[in-house]
Design an enzyme around this catalytic site. Structure first.
Site, PDB file in Angstrom:
ATOM      1  N   ASP A   1     -53.491  58.712   8.292  1.00 11.24           N
ATOM      2  CA  ASP A   1     -52.751  59.949   8.044  1.00 11.24           C
ATOM      3  C   ASP A   1     -53.529  61.069   8.733  1.00 11.24           C
ATOM      4  OD1 ASP A   1     -50.971  61.838   6.984  1.00 11.24           O
ATOM      5  OD2 ASP A   1     -52.197  62.111   5.190  1.00 11.24           O
TER       6      ASP A   1
ATOM      7  N   GLU B   1     -49.092  57.942  11.125  1.00 14.24           N
ATOM      8  CA  GLU B   1     -47.923  58.762  10.800  1.00 14.24           C
ATOM      9  C   GLU B   1     -47.599  59.690  11.961  1.00 14.24           C
ATOM     10  OE1 GLU B   1     -46.711  60.361   6.702  1.00 14.24           O
ATOM     11  OE2 GLU B   1     -47.731  62.045   7.660  1.00 14.24           O
TER      12      GLU B   1
ATOM     13  N   ASP C   1     -54.735  62.297   0.925  1.00 13.57           N
ATOM     14  CA  ASP C   1     -54.777  61.829   2.313  1.00 13.57           C
ATOM     15  C   ASP C   1     -55.022  60.317   2.378  1.00 13.57           C
ATOM     16  OD1 ASP C   1     -54.905  64.622   3.752  1.00 13.57           O
ATOM     17  OD2 ASP C   1     -56.407  64.667   2.166  1.00 13.57           O
TER      18      ASP C   1
END
EC number: 3.1.21.10
Length: 189
Positions: A11, A71, A143
């Site tokens: 991420d 992502e 996160d």
């Protein structure tokens, strides 16, 4: 016979880049590790990116994933923030590519839909579902939970789609070409 595949989810973020490592054997998922790589906000951008690069390189070296999922960036109203996120995302894509690993990318709403069943799920819902799907997972920051969700998404979708081969080193060249070819061959079985 199905073999274990070590999947690293990332991420990306300039301040904190979350990472989460799972194993997938068919539909069975197991938690291995997760955490965050941070950069010092007082440093110039180039040095912050170097910190992220070094941190993600340590994660790859320590945990030896087979595949990586990242992502995709969403565009928000703050152009400067979007650009900074793009820089961090570039590092998140580059580090595994340099290591010769195949990289898949997933939109945030697909990650949410895959993990929580709703493409607009809230962070709390994502964290609860990650904990449900990976009961041994221990994460202190959102996160890291998000990174685990990205890895779960890849585990769910990796058999249905081919990895984006644009991230692969050209056949027969570069230090990671053999590892990429082997990883892609496993996916094609």
């Amino acid at each position: 016979m199905t073999t274990d595949v070590r999947i690293l989810g990332i991420d990306p973020g300039l301040r904190r880049t979350g990472w989460g490592l799972i194993t997938a054997r068919g539909t069975k998922l197991s938690y291995l590790a997760c955490g965050v790589v941070t950069s010092d906000g007082d440093l110039p951008l180039a040095l912050r990116l170097r910190e992220l690069h070094e941190g993600l390189t340590r994660v790859l070296t320590t945990h030896a994933p087979d595949e990586v999922s990242v992502e995709e960036t969403f565009v928000n109203k703050d152009a400067q923030a979007t650009l900074k996120l793009g820089h961090a995302r570039a590092v998140a894509l580059l580090v595994p590519a340099l290591a010769g690993l195949p990289v898949a990318e997933y939109a945030a709403n697909l990650v949410k839909k895959t993990v929580a069943g709703n493409g607009h799920a809230e962070k709390v819902q994502i964290q609860a579902m990650v904990k449900f799907l990976l009961p041994k997972a221990e994460f202190k920051l959102a996160d890291a939970a998000d990174a685990l969700a990205i890895a779960i998404t890849h585990a769910s979708h990796r058999g249905a789609i081919a990895l984006d081969r644009r991230h692969a080193v050209a056949a027969g060249s570069g230090p990671g070409a053999a590892r990429i070819a082997a990883a892609l061959a496993r996916l094609d079985r």
